[in-house]
Design a protein around this motif. Structure first.
Motif, short mmCIF file in Angstrom:
data_model
loop_
_atom_site.label_atom_id
_atom_site.label_comp_id
_atom_site.label_asym_id
_atom_site.label_seq_id
_atom_site.Cartn_x
_atom_site.Cartn_y
_atom_site.Cartn_z
N PRO A 12 -23.96 -4.04 -11.42
CA PRO A 12 -24.90 -3.11 -10.78
C PRO A 12 -24.82 -1.74 -11.45
CG PRO A 12 -23.22 -3.94 -9.22
CD PRO A 12 -22.74 -4.24 -10.60
N VAL A 13 -25.96 -1.22 -11.86
CA VAL A 13 -25.97 0.07 -12.56
C VAL A 13 -27.05 1.00 -11.99
CG1 VAL A 13 -25.04 -0.89 -14.70
CG2 VAL A 13 -27.50 -0.77 -14.43
N ALA A 14 -27.44 0.78 -10.73
CA ALA A 14 -28.56 1.53 -10.17
C ALA A 14 -28.14 2.73 -9.32
CB ALA A 14 -29.45 0.60 -9.35
N GLY A 15 -26.83 2.99 -9.24
CA GLY A 15 -26.36 4.08 -8.37
C GLY A 15 -26.70 5.46 -8.93
N LEU A 16 -26.53 6.49 -8.08
CA LEU A 16 -26.92 7.85 -8.47
C LEU A 16 -25.82 8.60 -9.20
CD1 LEU A 16 -28.79 8.92 -5.20
CD2 LEU A 16 -29.79 8.07 -7.34
N GLY A 17 -24.59 8.13 -9.10
CA GLY A 17 -23.49 8.81 -9.79
C GLY A 17 -23.29 10.23 -9.33
N LEU A 57 -27.88 -7.41 -15.21
CA LEU A 57 -27.79 -5.98 -14.88
C LEU A 57 -28.80 -5.62 -13.80
CD1 LEU A 57 -26.09 -5.92 -17.49
CD2 LEU A 57 -27.10 -3.70 -17.96
N VAL A 58 -28.33 -4.97 -12.76
CA VAL A 58 -29.22 -4.48 -11.70
C VAL A 58 -29.45 -3.01 -11.99
CG1 VAL A 58 -29.58 -4.23 -9.23
CG2 VAL A 58 -28.21 -6.15 -10.09
N THR A 59 -30.62 -2.69 -12.51
CA THR A 59 -30.88 -1.31 -12.93
C THR A 59 -31.78 -0.60 -11.92
OG1 THR A 59 -32.91 -1.67 -14.18
CG2 THR A 59 -30.87 -2.17 -15.31
N PRO A 110 -31.54 3.05 -4.34
CA PRO A 110 -30.09 2.80 -4.28
C PRO A 110 -29.59 2.71 -2.84
CG PRO A 110 -30.51 5.08 -4.89
CD PRO A 110 -31.86 4.43 -4.74
N LEU A 111 -29.80 1.54 -2.24
CA LEU A 111 -29.47 1.38 -0.81
C LEU A 111 -28.03 0.93 -0.60
CD1 LEU A 111 -32.76 -0.38 0.41
CD2 LEU A 111 -32.17 2.05 0.47
N GLY A 112 -27.27 0.83 -1.68
CA GLY A 112 -25.87 0.44 -1.55
C GLY A 112 -25.53 -0.73 -2.45
N LEU A 113 -24.23 -0.90 -2.67
CA LEU A 113 -23.76 -1.95 -3.58
C LEU A 113 -24.17 -3.35 -3.10
CD1 LEU A 113 -22.07 -2.87 -5.98
CD2 LEU A 113 -20.04 -2.70 -4.53
N GLY A 114 -24.07 -3.57 -1.79
CA GLY A 114 -24.45 -4.88 -1.25
C GLY A 114 -25.90 -5.20 -1.56
N LEU A 133 -18.05 -3.79 -11.49
CA LEU A 133 -18.57 -2.43 -11.35
C LEU A 133 -18.17 -1.63 -12.59
CD1 LEU A 133 -17.79 -1.69 -7.59
CD2 LEU A 133 -19.59 -3.09 -8.62
N PRO A 134 -19.16 -1.15 -13.33
CA PRO A 134 -18.84 -0.60 -14.64
C PRO A 134 -18.15 0.75 -14.63
CG PRO A 134 -21.18 -0.43 -14.20
CD PRO A 134 -20.59 -1.18 -13.05
N ASP A 135 -18.05 1.39 -13.44
CA ASP A 135 -17.31 2.67 -13.48
C ASP A 135 -15.80 2.47 -13.43
OD1 ASP A 135 -17.67 1.84 -10.91
OD2 ASP A 135 -18.45 3.75 -10.15
#
Ligand code: UTP
Length: 289
Positions: A12-17, A57-59, A110-114, A133-135
């Motif tokens: 998953p790579v769609a988070g806001l960081g 990849l979930v972008t 980005p509604l969450g990892l789930g 999780l790539p981080d």
């Protein structure tokens, strides 16, 4: 009977960081470099080493540069060829995966990892799969996914990676509730998000590597929002622990959490010190400051 083979890893790579803003305002967090390679590249290599051939990849919006990273950079490659910078050219070419082995889907919000993992359901289909999780990156060999794949080949079912943390730190992490232990494999009957040390069922924290059975998708489909108003993978995994075999593997590979500023800085120093080209120079510099 040996468990169904593992082929796919969802990344998953769609988070806001948000923890590393403003750096991540226009650069995806997953492309932040550790020394000279982006985080996503470390994870792709870890997956390859573990024999996971298909990357899913979930972008999301603003993450297009990740797709470019896994493609040819035609003008750059031609320029390097022209200048006979063959070593650099080979490094650049090594980042391009075999055609058709990376698939993309999009999480529109980005509604969450789930929710991000649930977005990969059609691509994963009815088979067990890994999540990375790539981080969080492996700080050495054999690699977190290799350890999970090995444990999966032994016991099947669902497996999450864990590491031991000091008791006073349990409130920062998801923590497992152990039922029984054999070597580095722990049978678990639950997990808790960020427990206070006094309430923590163990001091094994969950790392961002998982092997899950496809039934997780049905649970995620109806999962209510949890902590932070997000659809949490942990909440659905908790339900799955009641229904299916679930283990944790205590991983021997070190981990760097690059999702925070300090973690990212530490990763850069540690990974650079391990390299022949920049390690000695950095050692001298660190002695001088
Ligand atoms: P994190 O919670 O560490 O990443 O999620 P984040 O949300 O981007 O970072 P902060 O907390 O705001 O600083 C772990 C991974 O899951 C992805 C992230 O891109 C990261 O790789 N993720 C997270 C999604 O794909 N979608 C989401 O809705 C949330």
């Amino acid at each position: 009977m040996s468990p169904k083979p593992l082929r796919k890893v969802v990344i998953p790579v769609a988070g806001l960081g948000t923890r590393v803003l403003p750096a991540t305002k226009s650069i995806p967090k997953e492309l932040l470099p550790v020394v000279d390679r982006p985080l996503i590249d470390y994870v792709a290599e870890e997956a390859r080493r573990a024999g996971l051939a298909d990357l899913v990849l979930v972008t999301g919006r603003g993450k297009g540069a990740i797709e470019d990273y896994f493609d040819h950079a035609f003008e750059l490659e031609e320029a390097l060829k022209g200048k006979q910078k063959n070593e650099i050219l080979n490094d650049v070419l090594a980042t391009v995966p075999t055609a058709g082995t990376v698939t993309y889907t999009r999480q529109q919000a980005p509604l969450g990892l789930g929710h991000a993992v649930w977005c990969a359901r059609e691509i994963v289909g009815d088979e067990p799969f890994a999540i990375a999780l790539p981080d969080e990156i492996s700080a050495g060999a054999p690699g977190l996914l290799s350890e999970l794949a090995e444990a999966y080949a032994e016991v099947g079912g669902n497996i999450i990676a864990v590491e031991e943390v000091p008791n006073e730190e349990t409130s920062k992490y998801g923590v497992i509730s152990p039922k029984g232990r054999r070597g580095d494999l722990i049978e678990i009957d639950g997990m808790v998000e960020k427990p206070k040390p006094a309430d923590a069922p163990s001091n094994f924290r969950i790392i961002g590597r998982y092997v899950l059975q496809p039934e997780i998708f049905e649970l995620l489909e109806t999962q209510e929002r949890g902590a932070g108003g997000e659809i949490q993978l942990t909440d659905s995994m908790m339900t799955l622990t009641d229904r299916q075999p679930f283990h944790a593997r205590i991983c021997a590979t070190g981990i760097h959490d690059c999702g925070s500023k300090l973690g990212w800085l530490k990763a850069n120093v540690d990974m650079a010190l391990k390299r022949d080209d920049v390690g000695p120079g950095l050692t001298d510099f660190l002695k001088s400051v």
